[in-house]
Enzyme design. Structure first.
Site, PDB file in Angstrom:
ATOM      1  N   GLU A 197       0.843  -1.209   0.000  1.00 20.08           N
ATOM      2  CA  GLU A 197       0.000   0.000   0.000  1.00 20.08           C
ATOM      3  C   GLU A 197       0.882   1.265   0.000  1.00 20.08           C
ATOM      4  OE1 GLU A 197      -3.414  -0.569  -0.350  1.00 20.08           O
ATOM      5  OE2 GLU A 197      -3.306   1.564  -0.811  1.00 20.08           O
TER       6      GLU A 197
HETATM    7  C1  FAD Z   1       2.552  -9.766   0.569  1.00 23.84           C
HETATM    8  C2  FAD Z   1       2.295  -8.694  -0.440  1.00 23.84           C
HETATM    9  C3  FAD Z   1       0.986  -8.376  -0.790  1.00 23.84           C
HETATM   10  C4  FAD Z   1       0.740  -7.403  -1.753  1.00 23.84           C
HETATM   11  N1  FAD Z   1      -0.551  -7.158  -2.164  1.00 23.84           N
HETATM   12  C5  FAD Z   1      -0.769  -6.396  -3.268  1.00 23.84           C
HETATM   13  C6  FAD Z   1      -2.062  -6.303  -3.868  1.00 23.84           C
HETATM   14  O1  FAD Z   1      -3.043  -6.868  -3.372  1.00 23.84           O
HETATM   15  N2  FAD Z   1      -2.197  -5.574  -5.000  1.00 23.84           N
HETATM   16  C7  FAD Z   1      -1.152  -4.937  -5.587  1.00 23.84           C
HETATM   17  O2  FAD Z   1      -1.344  -4.315  -6.618  1.00 23.84           O
HETATM   18  N3  FAD Z   1       0.095  -4.988  -5.038  1.00 23.84           N
HETATM   19  C8  FAD Z   1       0.301  -5.705  -3.913  1.00 23.84           C
HETATM   20  N4  FAD Z   1       1.563  -5.790  -3.365  1.00 23.84           N
HETATM   21  C9  FAD Z   1       2.650  -5.042  -3.965  1.00 23.84           C
HETATM   22  C10 FAD Z   1       3.131  -3.881  -3.098  1.00 23.84           C
HETATM   23  O3  FAD Z   1       2.148  -2.889  -3.033  1.00 23.84           O
HETATM   24  C11 FAD Z   1       4.457  -3.408  -3.699  1.00 23.84           C
HETATM   25  O4  FAD Z   1       5.419  -4.402  -3.419  1.00 23.84           O
HETATM   26  C12 FAD Z   1       4.877  -2.054  -3.151  1.00 23.84           C
HETATM   27  O5  FAD Z   1       4.011  -1.065  -3.621  1.00 23.84           O
HETATM   28  C13 FAD Z   1       6.304  -1.683  -3.562  1.00 23.84           C
HETATM   29  O6  FAD Z   1       6.522  -1.909  -4.921  1.00 23.84           O
HETATM   30  P1  FAD Z   1       7.794  -2.751  -5.387  1.00 23.84           P
HETATM   31  O7  FAD Z   1       7.805  -4.014  -4.613  1.00 23.84           O
HETATM   32  O8  FAD Z   1       7.781  -2.862  -6.859  1.00 23.84           O
HETATM   33  O9  FAD Z   1       9.027  -1.895  -4.921  1.00 23.84           O
HETATM   34  P2  FAD Z   1       9.746  -0.701  -5.724  1.00 23.84           P
HETATM   35  O10 FAD Z   1       8.732   0.228  -6.274  1.00 23.84           O
HETATM   36  O11 FAD Z   1      10.723  -1.298  -6.654  1.00 23.84           O
HETATM   37  O12 FAD Z   1      10.498   0.019  -4.539  1.00 23.84           O
HETATM   38  C14 FAD Z   1      11.658  -0.528  -3.910  1.00 23.84           C
HETATM   39  C15 FAD Z   1      12.096   0.391  -2.793  1.00 23.84           C
HETATM   40  O13 FAD Z   1      12.450   1.651  -3.346  1.00 23.84           O
HETATM   41  C16 FAD Z   1      11.724   2.703  -2.736  1.00 23.84           C
HETATM   42  N5  FAD Z   1      11.367   3.685  -3.771  1.00 23.84           N
HETATM   43  C17 FAD Z   1      10.737   3.478  -4.946  1.00 23.84           C
HETATM   44  N6  FAD Z   1      10.608   4.629  -5.607  1.00 23.84           N
HETATM   45  C18 FAD Z   1      11.167   5.587  -4.868  1.00 23.84           C
HETATM   46  C19 FAD Z   1      11.352   6.992  -5.019  1.00 23.84           C
HETATM   47  N7  FAD Z   1      10.920   7.645  -6.073  1.00 23.84           N
HETATM   48  N8  FAD Z   1      11.997   7.662  -4.022  1.00 23.84           N
HETATM   49  C20 FAD Z   1      12.428   7.015  -2.920  1.00 23.84           C
HETATM   50  N9  FAD Z   1      12.288   5.705  -2.737  1.00 23.84           N
HETATM   51  C21 FAD Z   1      11.666   4.989  -3.689  1.00 23.84           C
HETATM   52  C22 FAD Z   1      10.504   2.071  -2.105  1.00 23.84           C
HETATM   53  O14 FAD Z   1      10.106   2.782  -0.947  1.00 23.84           O
HETATM   54  C23 FAD Z   1      11.016   0.684  -1.766  1.00 23.84           C
HETATM   55  O15 FAD Z   1      11.599   0.670  -0.478  1.00 23.84           O
HETATM   56  C24 FAD Z   1       1.825  -6.729  -2.360  1.00 23.84           C
HETATM   57  C25 FAD Z   1       3.136  -7.040  -1.981  1.00 23.84           C
HETATM   58  C26 FAD Z   1       3.383  -8.018  -1.068  1.00 23.84           C
HETATM   59  C27 FAD Z   1       4.805  -8.363  -0.742  1.00 23.84           C
END
Ligand code: FAD
Length: 591
Positions: free
Chosen positions: A435
């Site tokens: 989220e």
């Molecule tokens: C158990 C679980 C359940 C989930 N459920 C859902 C669901 O129901 N529906 C759904 O759509 N998604 C879901 N997700 C996905 C979740 O919302 C994403 O994993 C999350 O939004 C982060 O995206 P990412 O993993 O691609 O990380 P990334 O976007 O690759 O980010 C990696 C890190 O970089 C940081 N970061 C990224 N961009 C920036 C920036 N511009 N400036 C500073 N820091 C930055 C982030 O804070 C993070 O720490 C789920 C994930 C898990 C693990």
């Protein structure tokens, strides 16, 4: 395995003595008298401790399994889900037009806290459905509402949110899932979504996926994104279930925690979808539910910590180790219980003072949402938008920390899986990530929310803190609250000023301090809650309340938070004012 008992006494204190809900002019609040909420919370507490909590470890051990293309949830989840539906717990604050009970959101939060404390993974199935119901209600056509909402409110059909793809999570502008318009007005959806909570399971006869996708020609980045309803099983014109849609589960993720929640890779292979809301306005549609969804995750953060704290407290009273430094406390035993030791007390007080502050903060946030929706109150809307990243980011960071502290109270036994403490830590960890990861919450707070509406909600918050302190001027009993709150509020203003003076010429300077600001503001918010709670407790004592021990504990716990946690604001400010020089000082190669 740890037991869980809902802290109804404290919830009632927050609802009635702090927030005085039945006296508020929000639609539906007049019905929320103390006896009524007591009855609702009592009944929900029984479901939480008798139905959901016993399945928490079962869900953790068994997890979800993909068999022949379908996901099977852990044993017992089906019966518990049926019991939740039958009791109307899944539809508490849903619209009565669609079979809901029409209660205010704040009650849903109080009940939700119990269900999450008892079994966070289980509660995800109805939680995601709730989000999808809100989206369809806000953006659906009348026909869409009539088709989907009665079934979803009843949880006969559940819902999901499909945003994330393998190459994009935070940066949704990169998403590739495609939606091609068809002659009949529907769309063919093609793409892969990952990490989809409740993506598939055997708890409901249908699953209604809400999917973000791009219609060709819609523009670059997030602008071209639209939102679609994609049912697992297509729905016939008469509402009966028809053919299977071209949606399949690629995989169930093997993950750190919330094993009972099915986190799925979802493949859409030309699946039939229906536009929800306006074309190319999918992000806006998603954002309308953001405050509620993020408050829900903040709530998860502290609710899991509440269950962990209860287990830590029980252990600290039971486990005999060492003797109290001030004299033997348990002469009949070979040693004294852990709770006599100051360092164990510190750990318990950290947890207790955080949890009670977090509950007050979250319930207050829920009343702002009720006020914003029910009264179209723009001030409440502005304030909750400002608070949302703090509720989400701060409460989940601190909730996780509290779970680790609870585990620490158990010593080595806390590290052994069968004791259940490790599960709390593993489950709570995800709340900091999904989220919108917490770093991104901080970015949203500093980059967007502080300056929103020309800074009006922020100024309104500072005024609120000032007025609270002024209300207790001359009251020496309140000085341990108002003095640190005033100081912390000044530090928050100084941080805001630093951003104002530096952000334009060096955006890195603001964003290097955004995480610290989120925590600084979190402490100010909890400090405000504790000041108000202390005032309410003093009033109750003066009024001759019979359970004096409760109110006296409230005041002491609050004093602990103010004395031990508000000083962190100075550290956060110092970090913020150090700017970006050292944060960004290394070249990528120097790491
Ligand atoms: C158990 C679980 C359940 C989930 N459920 C859902 C669901 O129901 N529906 C759904 O759509 N998604 C879901 N997700 C996905 C979740 O919302 C994403 O994993 C999350 O939004 C982060 O995206 P990412 O993993 O691609 O990380 P990334 O976007 O690759 O980010 C990696 C890190 O970089 C940081 N970061 C990224 N961009 C920036 C920036 N511009 N400036 C500073 N820091 C930055 C982030 O804070 C993070 O720490 C789920 C994930 C898990 C693990």
């Amino acid at each position: 395995m740890p037991n869980y008992t809902a802290n109804i006494r404290d919830m009632q204190f927050v609802l009635h003595e702090l927030l005085k809900i039945s006296g508020q002019d929000v639609p539906g609040y007049a019905d929320l008298e103390r006896a009524f909420t007591e009855a609702v919370l009592d009944a929900a507490g029984k479901v939480a401790s008798e139905v959901l909590a016993p399945l928490n470890a079962v869900g953790d051990h068994e997890g979800c399994k993909l068999e022949n293309g379908a996901v099977r949830v852990p044993a017992g989840f089906d019966k518990a889900f049926a019991a939740m539906k039958e009791g109307g717990w899944t539809a508490l604050d849903c619209n009565p037009d669609y079979g809901g009970q029409g209660m205010p959101y704040v009650i849903n939060c109080a009940v939700g806290e119990m269900f999450v404390s008892a079994n966070m993974a289980f509660n995800m199935y109805q939680g995601l459905t709730h989000g999808a119901v809100s989206a369809i209600e806000a953006h659906g056509t009348e026909a869409q509402k009539a088709t989907y909402l009665p079934k979803m409110v009843a949880c006969d059909w559940t819902g999901t949110m499909n945003l994330t793809e393998p190459h994009c999570g935070t940066d949704l502008g990169l998403l590739r899932t495609k939606a091609e318009p068809q002659a009949d007005g529907s769309y063919k959806i093609t793409g892969t979504k990952i990490f989809i909570s409740a993506g598939d399971h055997d708890l409901a006869e249908n699953i209604i996926h809400l999917v973000l996708a791009k219609v060709p020609g819609g523009g670059e980045g997030t602008k071209g994104i639209s939102l679609f309803i994609v049912p697992k099983v297509l729905v016939n014109a008469d509402g009966s279930l028809g053919a299977r849609n071209a949606v399949s589960v690629g995989k169930v993720e093997h993950k750190m925690g919330i094993h009972g929640s099915a986190t799925c890779v979802m493949n859409y292979d030309g699946a039939t979808g229906y536009l929800l809301g306006d074309l190319h306005k999918g992000m806006r549609a998603m954002f309308t539910m953001m405050n509620e969804a993020r408050l829900g995750v903040g709530l998860q953060g502290y609710a899991v910590a509440e269950a962990a704290y209860q287990a830590a407290l029980a252990y600290a009273k039971d486990r005999l180790q060492g003797r109290a430094v001030t004299g033997v406390a348990n002469p009949a035993g070979p040693a004294d219980p852990l709770i006599v030791h100051p360092d164990i007390r510190r750990a318990l007080m950290d947890q207790k003072s955080f949890l009670e502050g977090a509950r007050a903060f979250t319930f207050w946030g829920a009343t702002l949402i009720d006020r914003a929706h029910g009264l179209k109150d723009a001030e409440a809307e502005g304030l909750i938008s400002l608070m949302t990243p703090v509720i989400k980011g701060f409460l989940t960071d601190k909730g996780f920390e509290a779970c680790v502290q609870a585990q620490q109270v158990w010593g080595g036994h806390g590290y052994i899986e069968e004791q259940g403490m490790s599960q709390f830590v593993r489950d709570a960890r995800i709340t900091m990530i999904y989220e919108g990861a917490n770093g991104v919450q901080a970015l949203d707070l500093v980059g967007r929310k502080l300056a929103a509406e020309g800074g009006k909600p922020l100024m309104g918050f500072f005024e609120m803190v000032k007025a609270e302190c002024k209300a207790h001027d001359g009251d020496d009993r309140m000085k341990p609250f108002t003095d640190p709150l005033k100081a912390a509020s000044k530090q928050m203003q100084a941080a805001g000023m630093f951003f104002l003076q530096n952000a334009a010429k060096n955006p890195d300077a603001a964003l290097s301090g955004s995480y610290d600001f989120m925590h600084l503001m979190g402490h100010v918010c909890l400090g405000l809650m504790w000041t108000r709670m202390a005032a309410a407790a003093h009033a109750a004592l003066e009024g001759g309340a019979s359970d004096r021990a409760f109110y006296e504990a409230k005041i002491t716990t609050g004093r602990y938070y103010m004395a031990r946690h508000l000083p962190a604001c100075g550290l956060h400010l110092a970090r913020i004012e150090s700017g970006s020089e050292t944060v960004m000082g290394l070249s990528v190669d120097q790491f």
